[in-house]
Design a protein around this motif. Structure first.
Motif, mmCIF file in Angstrom:
data_model
loop_
_atom_site.group_PDB
_atom_site.id
_atom_site.type_symbol
_atom_site.label_atom_id
_atom_site.label_comp_id
_atom_site.label_asym_id
_atom_site.label_seq_id
_atom_site.Cartn_x
_atom_site.Cartn_y
_atom_site.Cartn_z
ATOM 1 N N ALA A 104 -30.455 25.086 -15.365
ATOM 2 C CA ALA A 104 -30.209 26.119 -14.359
ATOM 3 C C ALA A 104 -31.022 25.788 -13.105
ATOM 4 N N PRO A 105 -30.430 25.926 -11.932
ATOM 5 C CA PRO A 105 -31.148 25.614 -10.694
ATOM 6 C C PRO A 105 -32.387 26.491 -10.517
ATOM 7 N N SER A 106 -33.479 25.872 -10.082
ATOM 8 C CA SER A 106 -34.711 26.609 -9.779
ATOM 9 C C SER A 106 -35.573 25.747 -8.865
ATOM 10 N N PHE B 295 -36.085 21.623 -8.957
ATOM 11 C CA PHE B 295 -35.856 20.810 -7.775
ATOM 12 C C PHE B 295 -37.104 19.997 -7.422
ATOM 13 N N LEU C 102 -30.844 19.713 -2.571
ATOM 14 C CA LEU C 102 -30.505 20.535 -3.740
ATOM 15 C C LEU C 102 -30.447 22.019 -3.374
ATOM 16 N N HIS C 103 -31.373 22.462 -2.534
ATOM 17 C CA HIS C 103 -31.335 23.859 -2.069
ATOM 18 C C HIS C 103 -30.072 24.120 -1.249
ATOM 19 N N THR D 230 -26.965 24.299 -3.610
ATOM 20 C CA THR D 230 -26.856 25.562 -4.352
ATOM 21 C C THR D 230 -26.484 26.708 -3.418
ATOM 22 N N SER D 231 -27.014 26.677 -2.205
ATOM 23 C CA SER D 231 -26.673 27.714 -1.227
ATOM 24 C C SER D 231 -25.180 27.662 -0.897
ATOM 25 N N ALA E 265 -22.863 26.555 -2.700
ATOM 26 C CA ALA E 265 -22.094 26.923 -3.885
ATOM 27 C C ALA E 265 -22.194 28.417 -4.185
ATOM 28 N N ILE F 263 -24.938 30.008 -5.166
ATOM 29 C CA ILE F 263 -25.833 30.226 -6.304
ATOM 30 C C ILE F 263 -27.167 30.753 -5.785
ATOM 31 N N GLN F 264 -27.613 31.867 -6.358
ATOM 32 C CA GLN F 264 -28.908 32.439 -6.005
ATOM 33 C C GLN F 264 -29.968 31.881 -6.950
ATOM 34 N N LEU F 265 -31.058 31.404 -6.382
ATOM 35 C CA LEU F 265 -32.159 30.919 -7.221
ATOM 36 C C LEU F 265 -32.993 32.087 -7.692
#
Length: 70
Positions: free
Chosen positions: A16-18, A22, A58-59, A62-63, A65, A67-69
């Motif tokens: 999961a992204p975090s 990263f 990577l940030h 996700t942004s 896409a 996706i909220q971290l």
């Protein structure tokens, strides 16, 4: 020269992204990099750039896409 950071990709795969993930991926990609030192910058500086730019990319991904971290 572009380089595929396969170990850094393996760190990210299935996770999961975090921010912490990263940071690890950035450090791993810097370890994989093979920068040279020249008049424009030292190998150490360029490795730090790899770390920072990997985390930023990577940030941004996700942004984009949505996706909220955590």
């Amino acid at each position: 020269i572009p380089l595929l950071a396969t170990r850094a990709a393996a760190v990210l795969e299935g996770e999961a992204p975090s921010d912490e993930l990263f940071a690890v991926a950035g450090a791993t990609s810097a370890e994989e990099a093979l920068p040279i030192s020249d008049l424009r910058g030292s190998a150490t500086f360029r490795r730090e750039l790899v770390t920072v730019l990997t985390r930023r990319a990577l940030h941004e991904a996700t942004s984009r896409a949505g996706i909220q971290l955590p």
